[in-house]
Write a protein that holds these residues in place. Structure first.
Motif, short mmCIF file in Angstrom:
data_model
loop_
_atom_site.label_atom_id
_atom_site.label_comp_id
_atom_site.label_asym_id
_atom_site.label_seq_id
_atom_site.Cartn_x
_atom_site.Cartn_y
_atom_site.Cartn_z
N THR A 1 19.37 -39.39 37.48
CA THR A 1 20.16 -38.87 36.37
C THR A 1 19.75 -37.45 36.01
O THR A 1 20.60 -36.59 35.72
N SER A 2 18.45 -37.18 36.02
CA SER A 2 17.95 -35.89 35.55
C SER A 2 18.07 -34.78 36.58
O SER A 2 18.29 -33.62 36.23
N GLN A 3 17.92 -35.13 37.87
CA GLN A 3 17.93 -34.05 38.87
C GLN A 3 18.87 -34.29 40.05
O GLN A 3 18.93 -33.48 40.96
N GLY A 4 19.59 -35.41 40.01
CA GLY A 4 20.54 -35.70 41.07
C GLY A 4 19.94 -36.56 42.17
O GLY A 4 18.72 -36.53 42.39
N VAL A 5 20.79 -37.32 42.82
CA VAL A 5 20.32 -38.23 43.87
C VAL A 5 19.80 -37.44 45.07
O VAL A 5 18.72 -37.72 45.61
N THR A 6 20.54 -36.42 45.48
CA THR A 6 20.16 -35.66 46.66
C THR A 6 18.82 -34.96 46.49
O THR A 6 18.00 -34.92 47.42
N ALA A 7 18.58 -34.43 45.30
CA ALA A 7 17.35 -33.68 45.05
C ALA A 7 16.13 -34.57 44.83
O ALA A 7 15.00 -34.08 44.82
N THR A 8 16.35 -35.85 44.65
CA THR A 8 15.24 -36.78 44.40
C THR A 8 14.73 -37.35 45.72
O THR A 8 15.51 -37.75 46.58
N THR A 9 13.42 -37.39 45.86
CA THR A 9 12.81 -37.96 47.06
C THR A 9 12.16 -39.30 46.73
O THR A 9 11.84 -39.59 45.57
N GLY A 10 11.96 -40.09 47.76
CA GLY A 10 11.25 -41.35 47.58
C GLY A 10 9.83 -41.13 47.07
O GLY A 10 9.31 -41.92 46.28
N GLU A 11 9.22 -40.07 47.53
CA GLU A 11 7.85 -39.77 47.10
C GLU A 11 7.80 -39.47 45.60
O GLU A 11 6.86 -39.86 44.91
N GLN A 12 8.83 -38.80 45.08
CA GLN A 12 8.88 -38.52 43.65
C GLN A 12 9.02 -39.81 42.84
O GLN A 12 8.41 -39.95 41.77
N ILE A 13 9.83 -40.72 43.34
CA ILE A 13 10.00 -42.01 42.65
C ILE A 13 8.67 -42.76 42.63
O ILE A 13 8.25 -43.29 41.59
N ALA A 14 8.00 -42.80 43.77
CA ALA A 14 6.72 -43.50 43.85
C ALA A 14 5.70 -42.87 42.91
O ALA A 14 4.95 -43.57 42.21
N GLN A 15 5.66 -41.54 42.88
CA GLN A 15 4.71 -40.84 42.01
C GLN A 15 5.00 -41.15 40.54
O GLN A 15 4.07 -41.33 39.75
N ALA A 16 6.27 -41.24 40.17
CA ALA A 16 6.64 -41.54 38.79
C ALA A 16 6.19 -42.93 38.39
O ALA A 16 5.84 -43.18 37.23
N VAL A 17 6.19 -43.85 39.34
CA VAL A 17 5.76 -45.23 39.06
C VAL A 17 4.25 -45.35 39.10
O VAL A 17 3.66 -46.23 38.46
N GLY A 18 3.59 -44.45 39.86
CA GLY A 18 2.14 -44.51 40.00
C GLY A 18 1.69 -45.34 41.17
O GLY A 18 0.62 -45.96 41.15
N ILE A 19 2.51 -45.36 42.23
CA ILE A 19 2.17 -46.09 43.44
C ILE A 19 2.30 -45.14 44.63
O ILE A 19 2.86 -44.04 44.50
N SER A 20 1.83 -45.57 45.77
CA SER A 20 1.96 -44.74 46.97
C SER A 20 3.37 -44.89 47.53
O SER A 20 4.06 -45.90 47.30
N ALA A 21 3.79 -43.88 48.28
CA ALA A 21 5.09 -43.95 48.93
C ALA A 21 5.14 -45.13 49.90
O ALA A 21 6.17 -45.80 50.03
N ARG A 22 4.02 -45.41 50.56
CA ARG A 22 3.99 -46.53 51.50
C ARG A 22 4.26 -47.85 50.78
O ARG A 22 5.00 -48.70 51.29
N THR A 23 3.69 -48.00 49.60
CA THR A 23 3.93 -49.23 48.82
C THR A 23 5.40 -49.34 48.45
O THR A 23 6.01 -50.41 48.53
#
Length: 211
Positions: free
Chosen positions: A39-61
């Motif tokens: 919502t804040s930065q768009g789907v295309t601009a968002t990476t999986g790594e950013q989502i993981a970092q926001a949750v506080g987990i590793s991208a692998r998890t």
């Protein structure tokens, strides 16, 4: 550890339940953070790594739980469908589909519809990848609906009539959610109620259903 005779102790019985609840809670948190970033930065601009970092987990998890960044939103998209499926399993005999859901809307508490879910459903109408996830969620529900309606009609899930009725009900549930999420027209003083949208969609669907 198990009892000497092989029976599981209360502790070992509880562990899988706790693990499943933790897994579901994590998946939901990932979904919420994904929508916030989308919502804040768009789907295309968002990476999986950013989502993981926001949750506080590793991208692998995170990738162990979801194959793509768009699929991260699935737990939020299936909440309403899961509720509908659960209710249909208790559909009383001799009661029509519309009457049953009218009773549910009057007497039961519907799943909460948060701003996050509304934002997400709106985005499924404009982002092709999220649209695919939304449609896939409903497609995955079709076999369950076919089985439920087959039991209701003493038929089989492969019967053409059952397949058509399941697809009609599935489409009504999706249309109701999309109608509820749609922003009100400029100057409109009325707001859609999820129960009203659901019953209106089911009423339209039931015009061609014999249940």
């Amino acid at each position: 550890m198990p009892y000497p005779d092989g029976r599981r102790t209360p502790e070992t019985q509880t562990r899988p339940l706790l693990a499943q609840r933790r897994k579901e809670a994590l998946r939901l948190e990932i979904a919420q953070e994904a929508v916030r970033l989308f919502t804040s930065q768009g789907v295309t601009a968002t990476t999986g790594e950013q989502i993981a970092q926001a949750v506080g987990i590793s991208a692998r998890t995170m990738w162990r739980h979801f194959p793509t960044k768009e699929s991260c939103v699935l737990p939020l998209l299936t909440a309403g469908l899961d509720f509908a499926m659960a209710q249909l399993r208790h559909w009383p005999p001799q009661m029509s589909l519309l009457d049953y859901f009218t009773q549910i809307c009057r007497e039961s508490e519907l799943p909460p519809v948060t701003p996050v879910i509304l934002d997400l459903i709106r985005m499924t109408s404009t982002d092709p990848a999220l649209r695919s996830v939304w449609l896939q969620a409903h497609n995955d529900a079709l076999p369950v609906l076919r089985e439920l309606l087959a039991q209701r009609s003493n038929g089989t899930a492969d019967d053409l009539r059952v397949q058509v009725h399941a697809a009609t009900l599935n489409g009504a549930l999706r249309a109701a959610a999309e109608e509820f999420a749609r922003p009100p027209a400029a100057g409109s003083e009325t707001s859609n109620d999820i129960a009203a949208c659901l019953l209106a969609a089911l009423r339209a669907a039931s015009e061609g259903l014999p249940y």
